[in-house]
Design an enzyme around this catalytic site. Structure first.
Site: not given
Ligand code: IVH
Length: 690
Positions: A30, A34, A108, A110, A112, A168, A220, A283, A307, A401, A404, A419, A425
């Site tokens: 590092d 730097d 893939e 998903k 968050d 993401e 992605y 996909k 999900k 409460c 108080c 309350c 309070c």
């Molecule tokens: S593909 C046309 N791949 O999920 C679809 N989306 O519910 C393009 N997300 O807005 C999205 N992981 O923010 C894709 N492996 C993944 C993902 C992903 C998370 C999110 C993305 C999207 C939302 C849709």
């Protein structure tokens, strides 16, 4: 010579950055990193002629406030159809194969976080836009440049001259915990989850703040006219070579069995990932098949999200605390035996209210199920009755409460106890003041929760009106507050006198009058006196105001104490009327102006007001952020020179007026028409993916 050195340093820093943040395999310390960075910073400062928006020094961000321009996506950012049911997922696969024949799927995770679309031109990042409403998003390029996992310039040579890559922005649990711990220590509101924290961070106005928050990014999806391959998988693999972070957990699956196995594996294994995921995305791999399947109005028909069910944990309920909010609402909070859940250790969970507790028959000593919802505090969703001790007793809800001692009340239709001792309070008094100074209310940013407590403890404030009597000398003697912060506080209190009426109305903290209701009330009644004088029936004529809200408003203004406070706020000069300074147009939206020189027809303040009324922003100094300089007579030569160097357009007073009033209307309608030409439906067919 110098130019070469600068370029070499940039190349090397980019290389090591990628090793560290994308590959997780650093080659230098590092410290060495730097040192190189510092050398580059010094050289760039001494030689602005070699500036580059994609220099690795931009990763540090800057304190210059950025306004986000709203821009149209080249391809709409769609969402995904989703399901919690494996059966439905199997139906999706069957339907897909029925339409296009046997095909390959890519599975893939998903992620968050919050979606981002990055544009690269000739191998350099030129634009980063949030999802927004899918058609328009915010241009957050400066903030995105600080995220180390995102390449500013690409490796190799075989990337298309222009393409978009989507992914993401994630906040890893470690960054999230650190951020919330800092916020807690500073008395700032906490982020509910890493997703909100990531999205909130992207909207930060100072990229230097973004740089410190430890965001990550996984890509992605690619889009563009000349992508090298005709399948999702191959292009993603190629993107990895260009320097993008692409998940190593993607798999090609050729059967339902393989997809189920992938899901089964990650449903459990995701708990060990350092960042949050909430499902699996399946996909169709080949673009030809994707095209054949097409889109519904909102989502592609070639992909679906499965999900995961929210993670649950079972733990013991040790005791129940009762929190008193600013409106007097009582919230029971469970103290739990610490348990690890979805990336963090949970010790407390909300029990919502007496009704909910009774419904679940929750008792001290029970084994309870904890789940994380969207809120900061996890919730208790059930009891493991089989594990209930034989001697357990039903829970008795409090009647007075805890702060108080005042007997609690229930309002009709309200699940919570309250309350009623509003003026006596402590948490209610403090809560009201803290609400009053909030960003979305009076925005008194010199004050934080801790300082409010300090002022309260030292007897300087008892209510919101007391704030306007404070003097710097009273503050500077308090612990932790010096002359400078005392002065800042006084200044931001002073500035709050200009906050528009609708926010003042919200800031008062009338029960059930949230930000939106306050806006509707202000729009309908125009003045505070009209609100105070309105009958219940009249109040309900305002949008979204029903009987419950109307009664709460009447109660608030009937209270003697509140009336006194209102009188003092009025005397202090707060805005109790809508000023009618509503935006006249948004022709200047996203545009920054500097006013310089002396003018013939308007004062400088008038010009500033015109700019603001049309959605523009006035800046004090000439910088690369400035779009126009309104130049009058005797504009300083230094400013002129700087403007020329930065290529900023100079306009006269008359030109400004023409743009605002005359052309303004025309431009606004053209922009509207543009919206229709970038409508969905037309664009998706273009490019390889859409
Ligand atoms: S593909 C046309 N791949 O999920 C679809 N989306 O519910 C393009 N997300 O807005 C999205 N992981 O923010 C894709 N492996 C993944 C993902 C992903 C998370 C999110 C993305 C999207 C939302 C849709």
């Amino acid at each position: 010579m110098i130019r070469e050195r600068i370029e070499r340093l940039r190349r090397e820093l980019n290389y090591h950055n990628h090793k560290y943040y994308v590959e997780n395999a650093p080659e230098i310390s590092d410290y060495d990193f730097d040192m190189m960075l510092r050398e580059l910073q010094d050289l760039e400062a001494a030689h602005p002629e070699f500036a580059d928006p994609n220099s690795p020094t931009k990763r540090i961000g800057s304190d210059i406030t950025t306004e986000f321009k709203t821009v149209a996506h080249r391809f709409p950012m769609l969402s995904l159809g989703n399901t919690y049911s494996l059966d439905e997922l199997h139906e999706f696969i069957a339907r897909t194969e029925k339409e296009v024949g046997e095909t390959e799927f890519v599975c893939e995770l998903k992620f968050d976080g919050t979606a981002i679309s990055l544009t690269y031109e000739n191998g350099a990042l030129t634009r980063a836009v949030t999802r927004g409403d899918g058609t328009y998003g915010d241009d957050v390029t400066e903030n995105i440049r600080t995220i180390r996992a995102i390449p500013l310039v690409l490796q190799g040579k075989d990337y298309p001259p222009l393409f978009e890559i989507r992914g993401e922005i994630l906040m890893p649990y470690a960054s999230f915990d650190k951020l919330n711990a800092e916020r807690e220590a500073n008395g700032e509101p906490l982020f509910a989850n890493p997703r909100n924290a990531a999205a909130g961070t992207l909207k930060q106005q100072s990229s230097a703040v973004v740089a410190k928050r430890g965001l990550d990014c996984t890509l992605y999806q690619l889009a563009g006219d000349d992508l090298p391959f005709m399948s999702h998988w191959e292009n993603l693999s190629k993107a990895k070579e260009w320097g993008f972070k692409v998940s190593e957990h993607i798999r090609i699956c050729r059967s339902v069995k393989e997809i189920d196995e992938y899901i089964g594996y990650w449903d459990e294994e995701r708990k060990h990932l350092p960042f949050p995921t909430d499902g699996v995305v399946v996909k169709v791999n080949r673009y030809a098949d994707q095209r054949a399947l097409g889109f519904t109005a909102k989502a592609p028909r070639w992909a679906v999200a499965y999900k995961f069910k929210a993670e649950q944990a079972l733990t013991k309920l040790l005791s129940v605390d009762f929190q008193v909010g600013r409106t007097g609402a009582i919230t029971p909070v469970a103290n739990l035996e610490p348990v690890f859940l979805a990336g963090t250790t949970v010790k407390r969970a909300t029990l919502h209210n007496a009704e909910q507790m009774a419904l679940l028959d929750i008792r001290i000593g029970d084994e309870v199920y904890v789940e994380k919802g969207g809120e900061i505090i996890p919730k208790i969703t059930g009891v493991e009755l089989a594990a209930r001790p034989a001697d357990s007793k039903p829970f008795e809800y409090i009647a007075i409460c805890p702060e108080c001692g005042t007997p609690l009340v229930r309002y009709e239709g309200e699940a919570k106890h309250y309350c009623p001792n509003q003026s006596g309070c402590r948490p209610q008094i403090l809560g009201r003041i803290i609400h009053f100074i909030r960003r979305k209310a009076m925005d008194i940013d010199g004050l934080g929760e801790e300082t409010v407590e300090l002022l309260f403890e030292s007897g300087l404030i008892r209510n919101i009106a007391d704030l306007y009597d404070l003097q710097a000398v009273q503050l500077s003697v308090l612990p932790r507050l010096g002359d400078k912060s005392a002065e800042n506080i006084i200044q931001s209190i002073e500035a709050s006198k200009q906050v528009p009426f609708r926010r003042v109305l919200f800031a008062l903290g009338i029960r059930f009058v949230g930000e939106t209701t306050a806006k509707y009330l202000a729009a309908h009644f125009k003045t505070l006196d009209a609100v105070i004088g309105a009958s219940r029936e009249e109040l309900t004529e305002a949008e979204e105001v029903g009987n419950k809200i109307a009664e709460s408003i009447i109660d608030y203004f009937a209270d003697e104490e509140n009336r006194k406070i209102i009188g003092r706020l009025r005397a202090a000069g707060l805005q109790f009327e809508e000023t009618g300074k509503e935006l006249r147009s948004d022709v200047f939206a996203g545009k920054n102006f500097v006013i310089s020189g002396v003018f013939s027809y308007h004062s400088r303040d008038e010009l500033k007001e015109i700019i603001e009324l049309h959605g523009g922003k006035n800046l004090a100094a000439v910088s690369a952020n400035v779009d126009y300089i309104v130049a009058g007579k005797n504009m300083g030569p230094a400013k002129l020179q700087k403007a020329e160097k930065l290529g900023i357009k100079l306009i006269s007073e008359q030109e400004l007026m023409e743009m605002a009033e005359g052309d303004g209307a025309r431009q606004a309608t053209t922009a509207d028409n543009d919206t229709t030409t970038t409508e969905k439906g037309q664009r998706p067919q273009q490019g390889v993916l859409f």
